[in-house]
Motif scaffolding. Structure first.
Motif, PDB file in Angstrom:
ATOM      1  N   LEU A 212     -34.737  75.918 120.881  1.00 48.65           N
ATOM      2  CA  LEU A 212     -34.595  77.387 121.452  1.00 48.65           C
ATOM      3  C   LEU A 212     -35.281  78.412 120.765  1.00 48.65           C
ATOM      4  CD1 LEU A 212     -31.262  77.489 123.474  1.00 48.65           C
ATOM      5  CD2 LEU A 212     -33.287  76.942 124.431  1.00 48.65           C
ATOM      6  N   GLY A 213     -35.165  78.597 119.538  1.00 54.91           N
ATOM      7  CA  GLY A 213     -36.046  79.331 118.660  1.00 54.91           C
ATOM      8  C   GLY A 213     -37.445  79.171 118.845  1.00 54.91           C
ATOM      9  N   LEU A 214     -37.684  77.806 118.656  1.00 50.87           N
ATOM     10  CA  LEU A 214     -39.247  77.420 118.812  1.00 50.87           C
ATOM     11  C   LEU A 214     -39.688  77.810 120.160  1.00 50.87           C
ATOM     12  CD1 LEU A 214     -40.973  76.141 116.743  1.00 50.87           C
ATOM     13  CD2 LEU A 214     -40.221  73.981 117.720  1.00 50.87           C
ATOM     14  N   VAL A 215     -38.951  77.523 121.227  1.00 49.00           N
ATOM     15  CA  VAL A 215     -39.512  78.163 122.470  1.00 49.00           C
ATOM     16  C   VAL A 215     -39.684  79.204 122.698  1.00 49.00           C
ATOM     17  CG1 VAL A 215     -38.421  78.343 124.881  1.00 49.00           C
ATOM     18  CG2 VAL A 215     -38.148  75.915 123.589  1.00 49.00           C
ATOM     19  N   ARG A 216     -38.977  80.346 122.120  1.00 51.48           N
ATOM     20  CA  ARG A 216     -39.026  81.695 122.090  1.00 51.48           C
ATOM     21  C   ARG A 216     -40.564  81.902 121.311  1.00 51.48           C
ATOM     22  NH1 ARG A 216     -33.757  82.518 120.776  1.00 51.48           N
ATOM     23  NH2 ARG A 216     -34.295  83.045 118.809  1.00 51.48           N
ATOM     24  N   GLU A 217     -40.728  81.425 120.151  1.00 49.76           N
ATOM     25  CA  GLU A 217     -41.985  81.563 119.382  1.00 49.76           C
ATOM     26  C   GLU A 217     -43.053  81.115 120.225  1.00 49.76           C
ATOM     27  OE1 GLU A 217     -41.738  79.725 115.671  1.00 49.76           O
ATOM     28  OE2 GLU A 217     -39.490  80.596 115.367  1.00 49.76           O
ATOM     29  N   VAL A 218     -43.165  79.813 120.591  1.00 48.69           N
ATOM     30  CA  VAL A 218     -44.207  79.465 121.674  1.00 48.69           C
ATOM     31  C   VAL A 218     -44.291  80.244 122.808  1.00 48.69           C
ATOM     32  CG1 VAL A 218     -44.952  77.450 123.236  1.00 48.69           C
ATOM     33  CG2 VAL A 218     -43.770  76.656 120.754  1.00 48.69           C
ATOM     34  N   ALA A 219     -43.306  80.911 123.495  1.00 48.99           N
ATOM     35  CA  ALA A 219     -43.643  81.813 124.380  1.00 48.99           C
ATOM     36  C   ALA A 219     -44.098  83.053 124.147  1.00 48.99           C
ATOM     37  CB  ALA A 219     -42.316  82.024 125.101  1.00 48.99           C
ATOM     38  N   ASP A 220     -43.830  83.631 122.815  1.00 47.31           N
ATOM     39  CA  ASP A 220     -44.431  84.616 122.374  1.00 47.31           C
ATOM     40  C   ASP A 220     -45.776  84.457 122.204  1.00 47.31           C
ATOM     41  OD1 ASP A 220     -42.029  86.019 122.488  1.00 47.31           O
ATOM     42  OD2 ASP A 220     -41.567  85.769 120.430  1.00 47.31           O
ATOM     43  N   GLU A 221     -46.182  83.303 121.512  1.00 49.25           N
ATOM     44  CA  GLU A 221     -47.584  83.021 121.110  1.00 49.25           C
ATOM     45  C   GLU A 221     -48.536  83.110 122.525  1.00 49.25           C
ATOM     46  OE1 GLU A 221     -48.117  80.063 118.244  1.00 49.25           O
ATOM     47  OE2 GLU A 221     -46.404  80.853 117.046  1.00 49.25           O
ATOM     48  N   THR A 222     -47.879  82.269 123.407  1.00 45.49           N
ATOM     49  CA  THR A 222     -48.814  82.278 124.631  1.00 45.49           C
ATOM     50  C   THR A 222     -48.478  83.208 125.577  1.00 45.49           C
ATOM     51  OG1 THR A 222     -47.080  80.692 125.385  1.00 45.49           O
ATOM     52  CG2 THR A 222     -48.760  79.279 123.971  1.00 45.49           C
ATOM     53  N   GLY A 223     -47.486  83.956 125.425  1.00 43.26           N
ATOM     54  CA  GLY A 223     -47.316  84.958 126.372  1.00 43.26           C
ATOM     55  C   GLY A 223     -46.704  84.425 127.876  1.00 43.26           C
ATOM     56  N   ALA A 224     -46.275  83.169 127.734  1.00 42.59           N
ATOM     57  CA  ALA A 224     -45.721  82.562 128.954  1.00 42.59           C
ATOM     58  C   ALA A 224     -44.499  83.090 129.325  1.00 42.59           C
ATOM     59  CB  ALA A 224     -45.478  81.047 128.605  1.00 42.59           C
ATOM     60  N   THR A 225     -44.525  82.942 130.937  1.00 37.92           N
ATOM     61  CA  THR A 225     -43.164  83.065 131.602  1.00 37.92           C
ATOM     62  C   THR A 225     -42.254  81.729 131.459  1.00 37.92           C
ATOM     63  OG1 THR A 225     -44.427  84.197 133.173  1.00 37.92           O
ATOM     64  CG2 THR A 225     -42.241  83.777 133.682  1.00 37.92           C
ATOM     65  N   VAL A 226     -41.158  81.809 130.967  1.00 35.51           N
ATOM     66  CA  VAL A 226     -40.276  80.724 130.807  1.00 35.51           C
ATOM     67  C   VAL A 226     -39.174  80.740 131.691  1.00 35.51           C
ATOM     68  CG1 VAL A 226     -38.744  79.485 129.158  1.00 35.51           C
ATOM     69  CG2 VAL A 226     -40.684  81.027 128.334  1.00 35.51           C
ATOM     70  N   LEU A 227     -39.014  79.493 132.414  1.00 37.36           N
ATOM     71  CA  LEU A 227     -37.525  79.032 133.265  1.00 37.36           C
ATOM     72  C   LEU A 227     -37.025  78.138 132.811  1.00 37.36           C
ATOM     73  CD1 LEU A 227     -39.460  81.162 135.268  1.00 37.36           C
ATOM     74  CD2 LEU A 227     -38.436  79.627 137.111  1.00 37.36           C
ATOM     75  N   MET A 228     -35.705  78.025 132.345  1.00 38.15           N
ATOM     76  CA  MET A 228     -35.220  77.100 131.546  1.00 38.15           C
ATOM     77  C   MET A 228     -33.799  76.849 132.270  1.00 38.15           C
ATOM     78  SD  MET A 228     -33.984  76.938 127.687  1.00 38.15           S
ATOM     79  CE  MET A 228     -32.302  77.788 128.038  1.00 38.15           C
ATOM     80  N   VAL A 229     -33.590  75.365 132.456  1.00 35.08           N
ATOM     81  CA  VAL A 229     -32.263  75.149 133.213  1.00 35.08           C
ATOM     82  C   VAL A 229     -31.324  74.955 132.009  1.00 35.08           C
ATOM     83  CG1 VAL A 229     -31.410  73.048 134.421  1.00 35.08           C
ATOM     84  CG2 VAL A 229     -33.307  74.249 135.216  1.00 35.08           C
ATOM     85  N   THR A 230     -30.069  75.298 132.462  1.00 38.05           N
ATOM     86  CA  THR A 230     -29.210  74.774 131.161  1.00 38.05           C
ATOM     87  C   THR A 230     -27.790  75.169 131.861  1.00 38.05           C
ATOM     88  OG1 THR A 230     -28.300  75.423 129.141  1.00 38.05           O
ATOM     89  CG2 THR A 230     -28.826  77.268 130.452  1.00 38.05           C
ATOM     90  N   HIS A 231     -26.780  74.241 131.035  1.00 35.36           N
ATOM     91  CA  HIS A 231     -25.408  74.412 131.521  1.00 35.36           C
ATOM     92  C   HIS A 231     -24.596  75.466 130.582  1.00 35.36           C
ATOM     93  CE1 HIS A 231     -26.165  70.309 133.453  1.00 35.36           C
ATOM     94  NE2 HIS A 231     -25.151  70.909 134.243  1.00 35.36           N
ATOM     95  N   ASP A 232     -25.371  75.736 129.627  1.00 36.13           N
ATOM     96  CA  ASP A 232     -24.491  76.373 128.174  1.00 36.13           C
ATOM     97  C   ASP A 232     -24.800  77.995 128.332  1.00 36.13           C
ATOM     98  OD1 ASP A 232     -23.294  76.979 126.202  1.00 36.13           O
ATOM     99  OD2 ASP A 232     -24.038  75.431 124.921  1.00 36.13           O
TER     100      ASP A 232
END
Lengths: 514, 232
Positions: free
Chosen positions: B169-189
Motif C-alpha cells: 500500500l505504501g508502494l501504491v501511494r508512491e506510484v499514485a503520487d508519481e503519476t498523479g493517479a486517482t486510486v480506487l481500491m477494493v478492500t475488506h480491511d
C-alpha cells in the motif's frame, strides 16, 4: 462488455458459414439427385449389413474392453503407463495398416491358419462379417478401454473409502460401485464406436465386399467407381446421412455429462483382489497386448525386407500423402482455433453447428456430393487432391475443435480481462498470448489431424486417377492384389510417416509451451 | 474528475447504484460485505461490465464506448496480473507496447521501473519464480510505466500477509503520487483503507455511498458500516 469490431470477430462466423457450406452443399446435391430414387434389394441389404456390423463391432469392442479397463484400473505393474499410452495409438493408426496386420495373423496364409493347418484342423476365413467386426474391434477396443478406464478413475474416493469401511468384497464392490458406473459409461462408449464403424471404409473395402458383406459406404463407392450410377450413389449417400445423423443424435443425447456424485478428495485406488481374479486380470492384459501388437509386428516383419524393393507407385504416393496431410492440418488447425476462440466467451449456435455437422456425414457422402458438384465443371480426377484436403478438413475439424475449446475457454477466463486491459488485441494477442499459452493442445490437435489425414482412405478412392493415389490407397490396392510383401512395406512407410507427423506436431507444441 | 452519473449495474437479480464524483488524484477505498458489488463496480469502470443505466465519465468524457485497453485506466486484479509464459520484463513491456517491439529507450524505462519497485535484475525471470510480494511489485511497476490517470485495485494484495500488504500500500501511494493517479481500491480491511488515506466509499444494500473522509467515517460509522465492522 464493451465490444469492439475485431478482425477475429468477423473471421469466425465467416469460416463457420464456409464450413457449413462445404458440408451442406454436397448434402443438398446428394439429396437433390438422390430424391425419389427407390433403392433396390441390394441397397437395403447394404443398409442392413452396415447397421449389423456396426452394432456387433460396438458390442464386442465395449464388452471386451470391460475386463481390460478393470485390470488397468486396479493393478499396478511395470509398463502400465506404456500400455495405457499404447491404447491411444490405434485411433491414429491408418485402418489399411491394421487390416494388413490382421491378414498376416488371421488371413488365408496367416499365422493362425498355418498353425491350424499344421495340426490338421480346418482353416478359417477372415473375409465377410466376422472379419469386418474383428478389424473394427482391433481398431476400437483400445478407445473403449480408455473411455471405460476414465469411468473407473472417476469413482469418487469417498465412495471407495465407504466401501472399504463397510468391508465390501469384490462382489459387493461390483454391485454398488462398478455396476452403476458401467451403466452410465457403457452406452456412450458403444454409441461412439457405432458411429465410427458406420462410416468405416478402408476395413470394409478390404475384408468385406460381395452381396453379403457390403456396407452403404462401400455401395456408394461401387456405384460411383464401377457402375457410374451417380443417382444411386446419391440415394445411398442420403440414406447414409440419415443413419449417421440418427446415431450421432443418440450419442449426443446419451453422452450428456452425468453426475456420478462429486468427489472432493484426492483419488483413491480400488482394492486389488487376490486369488483367481489376479490371474484373470493378468490374462486379460496379456491377451489384449498380444491382440494389439502381434498384427503390427507381423506387418513390420513382412514389410522390412520389401523396403528395398518398393513398387514405383509408393514413393510418389507418400509425397502426395504428406502434402495432403500438411495442407489439411494447417487449414484445420487454423479454422478450429478461430472457431474455438470465438466460442470461448459464450456458446455460439452457428459455430457449434458448423463444428458438429461433419459428424453426421462420412468421407464418401461428402465425396459423392462434391463429385456431383465438380463433374459438370471439370473432370473430377483432376481435383482429387484438393477435394481430399477439403474433406479431410471437414471430417477432422470436430475432433480438433473439441480438443481446443476447453483450452480457449480457460485462456479467456484466466487472461481475457488482463489482455483486454492492456490492449493486447489482434496479431500481438495471437503472438504473445494465444499461441504460447495454447501451444501444447495446438500441437497435440494438429498431430491428431495430421495422422488422421495421412492415414485416411475414403474420398480419395472416389476421385483418384492413375497419378493421384495417396499412400493408404496404394496400400489398399496392393493388398487387394494380394501383393502382401509390397503392401506391408508400403504400410510400414505409411504408419511410420503417420506417427512421425503426430510426434513432430505434438513434440513441437510441447517444446513451444515449455 | 471521475463521475458516476446515475450509474446502475444489473446482473440477474443483483442491482447496484452509484451517483457521485471524485476529484482527480483522489484515493478512495471501496469497502463492503462480500457480494455487495465492489468488484462489479470496478469491472464497470474498467470496461468489462456494461452499465444498464447511467454513465461513467472521466474529465467530462463518457467512457462507455471506449474499449478496456483504451480507457485512461490501469487495473490490478485479485490474481493473474502477469502472464506466466512471459518474463517479468516482457510483462512490463506489454504496458508500453502490446506488440512488444520495444525501443532501447523503452527497455531502459522498464529497467528503471523494476528498480523503482525493488525488482532490479529480476526482469529475466518468469512470474512463477517470483514470490507473491514480488509479483505484486511487478504488476505495480507496469502500472507505473502505463501511468494512466486512474488506478483500480481489485484486492490485488489479498493473498499477502499484513506486513507485506502495508508495504504494498505504501508502494501504491508512491506510484499514485508519481503519476498523479486517482486510486480506487477494493478492500475488506479498515486498516488498508486507513493506509491508503483519503476517502472511503461504503457499499451496501445495492448502493455505493458517496466517498467520505476515511478517518472521520471510521471514527463515527453509520449503522450499516458499524454492523459490517462488527464494532459495538
Amino acid at each position: 462488455m464493451a465490444s469492439r469490431a475485431r478482425p477475429l470477430g468477423l473471421a469466425a462466423p465467416a469460416l463457420a458459414v464456409l464450413l457449413l457450406a462445404l458440408v451442406l452443399a454436397p448434402l443438398a446435391m446428394v439429396g437433390w439427385r438422390g430424391a425419389g430414387l427407390s433403392l433396390g434389394p441390394a441397397d437395403w441389404a447394404a443398409v442392413r449389413f452396415s447397421v449389423t456390423q456396426a452394432i456387433l463391432s460396438a458390442l464386442f469392442s465395449t464388452l471386451l474392453a470391460i475386463p481390460v479397463a478393470r485390470a488397468l484400473a486396479r493393478r499396478h505393474f511395470p509398463g502400465r503407463g506404456v500400455l495405457i499410452t499404447l491404447m491411444g495409438a490405434p485411433f491414429l493408426l491408418p485402418a489399411v495398416v491394421a487390416v494388413l496386420g490382421l491378414l498376416a495373423i488371421f488371413g488365408r496364409s496367416g499365422l493362425l491358419n498355418s498353425a491350424l493347418d499344421a495340426i490338421g484342423l480346418p482353416t478359417l476365413s477372415i473375409y465377410g462379417l466376422h472379419g469386418v467386426v474383428l478389424a473394427h474391434v482391433f481398431l476400437n477396443l483400445p478407445l473403449a478401454v480408455r473411455m471405460i478406464l476414465q469411468g473407473w478413475q472417476a469413482i469418487p474416493a469417498e465412495r471407495i473409502r465407504l466401501a472399504r469401511s463397510l468391508g465390501f468384497g469384490p462382489a459387493e464392490t461390483f454391485r454398488h460401485l462398478e455396476r452403476p458406473m458401467l451403466r452410465e459409461v457403457l452406452p456412450g462408449v458403444a454409441l461412439v464406436i457405432l458411429v465410427i464403424c458406420l462410416t468405416s471404409f478402408a476395413v470394409v473395402i478390404t475384408l468385406g465386399g460381395g452381396p453379403k458383406a457390403t456396407t452403404i459406404e462401400l455401395a456408394i463407392y461401387q456405384a460411383v467407381r464401377f457402375e457410374f450410377d451417380l443417382g444411386r450413389a446419391a440415394g445411398l449417400a442420403a440414406v447414409q446421412v440419415g443413419v449417421c445423423a440418427l446415431a450421432a443424435l443418440a450419442t449426443w443425447v446419451v453422452t450428456r455429462p452425468t453426475g456420478f456424485g462429486a468427489g472432493l478428495d484426492r483419488r483413491l485406488e480400488l482394492d486389488a483382489p487376490r486369488g483367481w481374479r489376479r490371474w484373470g486380470d493378468g490374462m486379460a492384459l496379456t491377451a489384449v497386448t498380444l491382440f494389439l501388437t502381434l498384427p503390427l509386428l507381423a506387418v513390420a516383419a513382412r514389410g522390412l525386407p520389401g523396403l528395398f524393393d518398393l513398387p514405383a507407385s509408393v514413393l510418389p504416393a507418400a509425397g502426395r500423402s504428406i502434402l495432403v496431410a500438411l495442407v489439411s492440418t494447417a487449414l484445420t488447425t487454423a479454422i478450429a482455433l478461430t472457431l474455438a476462440l470465438a466460442s470461448a466467451v459464450r456458446t455460439r449456435p452457428l459455430i457449434e453447428a458448423a463444428a458438429s455437422l461433419p459428424l453426421a456425414t462420412s468421407g464418401l457422402v461428402l465425396g459423392t456430393g462434391l463429385f456431383l458438384i465438380v463433374q459438370p465443371v471439370a473432370p473430377p480426377m483432376t481435383l482429387a487432391l484438393p477435394v481430399t484436403i477439403l474433406v479431410n478438413c471437414a471430417l477432422t475439424l470436430p475432433y480438433l475443435y473439441r480438443i481446443l475449446l476447453p483450452e480457449t475457454r480457460a485462456l479467456h477466463a484466466d487472461f481475457g480481462r488482463l489482455a483486454d486491459s492492456l490492449s493486447l488485441t489482434g496479431w500481438p494477442r495471437l503472438r504473445w498470448l494465444i499461441l504460447p499459452r495454447l501451444a501444447r493442445p495446438l500441437g497435440f490437435g494438429a498431430g491428431v489431424a495430421a495422422a488422421l489425414s495421412m492415414g485416411d482412405l475414403g474420398v480419395i478412392a472416389l476421385f483418384a486417377g492413375e497419378n493421384q493415389a495417396t499412400l493408404p490407397l496404394v496400400v489398399a490396392q496392393l493388398t487387394g492384389a494380394y501383393r502382401m510383401e509390397a503392401a506391408a512395406a508400403a504400410a510400414l512407410i505409411l504408419v511410420t510417416l503417420s506417427f512421425a507427423l503426430f510426434w513432430a506436431c505434438d513434440a513441437g507444441g510441447r517444446r513451444a509451451a515449455a | 474528475m471521475l463521475q458516476l452519473d446515475h450509474l446502475t449495474l444489473v446482473e440477474g437479480s443483483f442491482r447496484l447504484q452509484a451517483h457521485w464524483s471524485c476529484d482527480r488524484g483522489s484515493r478512495i477505498a471501496i469497502m463492503g460485505p462480500s457480494g455487495a458489488g465492489k468488484s462489479t463496480l470496478l469491472s464497470a469502470i474498467a470496461g468489462f461490465f456494461a452499465p444498464s443505466e447511467g454513465r461513467i465519465l472521466w474529465e467530462g468524457q463518457d467512457l462507455g464506448p471506449i474499449a478496456p485497453g483504451d480507457r485512461p485506466i490501469t487495473i490490478l486484479f485479485q490474481d493473474q496480473n502477469l502472464f506466466p509464459h512471459l518474463t517479468v520484463a516482457q510483462n512490463l513491456g506489454l504496458g508500453l507496447r502490446p506488440d512488444l517491439r520495444l525501443s532501447p529507450a523503452e527497455l531502459v524505462r522498464i529497467d528503471e521501473a523494476l528498480s523503482r519497485v525493488g525488482l532490479a535484475s529480476l526482469g529475466g525471470r518468469r512470474p512463477a519464480q517470483l514470490s507473491g510480494g514480488q509479483a505484486s511489485r511487478a504488476a505495480l511497476a507496469r502500472a507505473l510505466l502505463r501511468a494512466r490517470p486512474i488506478l483500480l485495485l481489485d484486492e490485488p494484495f489479498a493473498a499477502l500477509g499484513p506486513a507485506l500488504r502495508q508495504e504494498m500500500l505504501g508502494l501504491v501511494r508512491e506510484v499514485a503520487d508519481e503519476t498523479g493517479a486517482t486510486v480506487l481500491m477494493v478492500t475488506h480491511d479498515p486498516a488498508d483503507a486507513r493506509a491508503l488515506g483519503g476517502h472511503l466509499a461504503f457499499v451496501a444494500d445495492g448502493t455505493v455511498a458517496p466517498p467520505q473522509p476515511t478517518e472521520a467515517l471510521l471514527r463515527d460509522p453509520p449503522p450499516a458500516l458499524r454492523a459490517y465492522l462488527g464494532e459495538e
